[in-house]
Design an enzyme around this catalytic site. Structure first.
Site, mmCIF file in Angstrom:
data_model
loop_
_atom_site.group_PDB
_atom_site.id
_atom_site.type_symbol
_atom_site.label_atom_id
_atom_site.label_comp_id
_atom_site.label_asym_id
_atom_site.label_seq_id
_atom_site.Cartn_x
_atom_site.Cartn_y
_atom_site.Cartn_z
ATOM 1 C CG HIS A 28 42.564 49.109 -52.790
ATOM 2 N ND1 HIS A 28 42.299 50.460 -52.789
ATOM 3 C CD2 HIS A 28 42.404 48.702 -51.498
ATOM 4 C CE1 HIS A 28 41.997 50.849 -51.553
ATOM 5 N NE2 HIS A 28 42.055 49.801 -50.767
ATOM 6 N N GLY A 40 49.173 60.960 -51.564
ATOM 7 C CA GLY A 40 47.990 61.043 -52.417
ATOM 8 C C GLY A 40 46.875 60.081 -52.097
#
Length: 270
Positions: A126, A210
């Site tokens: 990202h 996560g």
């Protein structure tokens, strides 16, 4: 996790496709004080003071409100700079040192905490907040964000002189943070699309730490791992998109607890 030793034994017995890959999301940084995105306290749920981030975090919004987005960017950089890597980040460094070339770390996080903890090779799918690039894509060049611009409080604007540092040195137009926004697509050049899919193809076990699986590439990495015979372990506090999309696959396993709890068990099993 009772299946963990069995999974690792199987992976270690292979001569190829025996890599151990970790895919981390915002949940691994929550212990460092950085809000998650889609958990019950996530910033995508609660929004910022001014916007819901799912509309704020787009190139369309940036094209109309560049100054505002840059101000928020330097506020987030301040949040990340004040945070410190936590025990899970450091355990991943220890695991990397043990596994060497068989270890891969793919992260959705842009907070730089893996690198600060000492991880050597991190694939940032990202992007990150260390870099910027031309908003008009006049070239493939990526530039370091100017160190002359101080980190900002949430309500502290950039000065005129600071804004002048955020222009493309080649064409003079605006630059933009080198991150992936909601209305954009993954590519190899900035977000390691093909590289990470190849890693997944050669992975014996992919461990999700996560991430809620709300974006496309993480789901493709899971799909690719399973397609080529690897196992996937979803380490999260609660069920998520990965559970919904892959929970019926026999190679998909769940661990409900913290990243640190899992990594402690993982090191013992390894």
């Amino acid at each position: 996790m009772k299946e963990l030793k069995e999974i690792l034994t199987k992976v270690n017995s292979k001569n190829n496709r025996n890599n151990i890959t970790f895919l981390t999301g915002a949940g691994i940084s929550s212990a460092s004080g950085i809000p998650t995105y889609r958990g019950t306290d996530g910033i995508w749920i609660k929004g910022t003071k001014y916007y819901k981030p799912e509309s704020f975090g787009t190139f369309e919004h940036f094209s109309k409100n560049a100054d505002e987005v840059w101000q928020y960017t330097f506020f987030r950089k301040k949040m990340f700079a004040e945070a410190k890597p936590n025990a899970s980040h450091f355990k991943l460094v220890e695991i990397e040192n043990t596994l060497q070339d068989r270890f891969h770390l793919i992260t959705q996080n842009i907070d730089n905490l893996h690198q600060r903890a000492g991880s050597k090779t991190v694939y940032e799918i990202h992007g990150n907040l260390r870099e910027m690039r031309c908003a008009d894509e006049c070239s493939k060049d990526v530039y370091e964000m100017p160190k002359e611009i101080p980190l900002k409080a949430i309500d502290e604007d950039l000065s005129y002189d600071e804004k002048k540092l955020l222009v493309c040195p080649k064409c003079g137009t605006d630059t933009r943070p080198n991150i992936l926004w909601f209305d954009e697509f993954y590519n190899e050049r900035n977000f390691k699309l093909h590289t990470t899919l190849k890693i997944a193809k050669n992975t014996g076990v992919l461990i999700i730490l996560g991430s809620s699986g709300a974006t496309t590439l993480p789901n493709r990495l899971v799909e690719q791992t399973i397609k080529y015979g690897g196992a996937v372990i979803d380490v999260n506090l609660e069920d998520n998109n990965f559970t919904e999309n892959f929970g019926d696959k026999k190679q998909f396993y769940k661990f409900r607890g913290t990243a640190l709890d899992f990594l402690t068990q993982f090191q013992e099993a390894l």
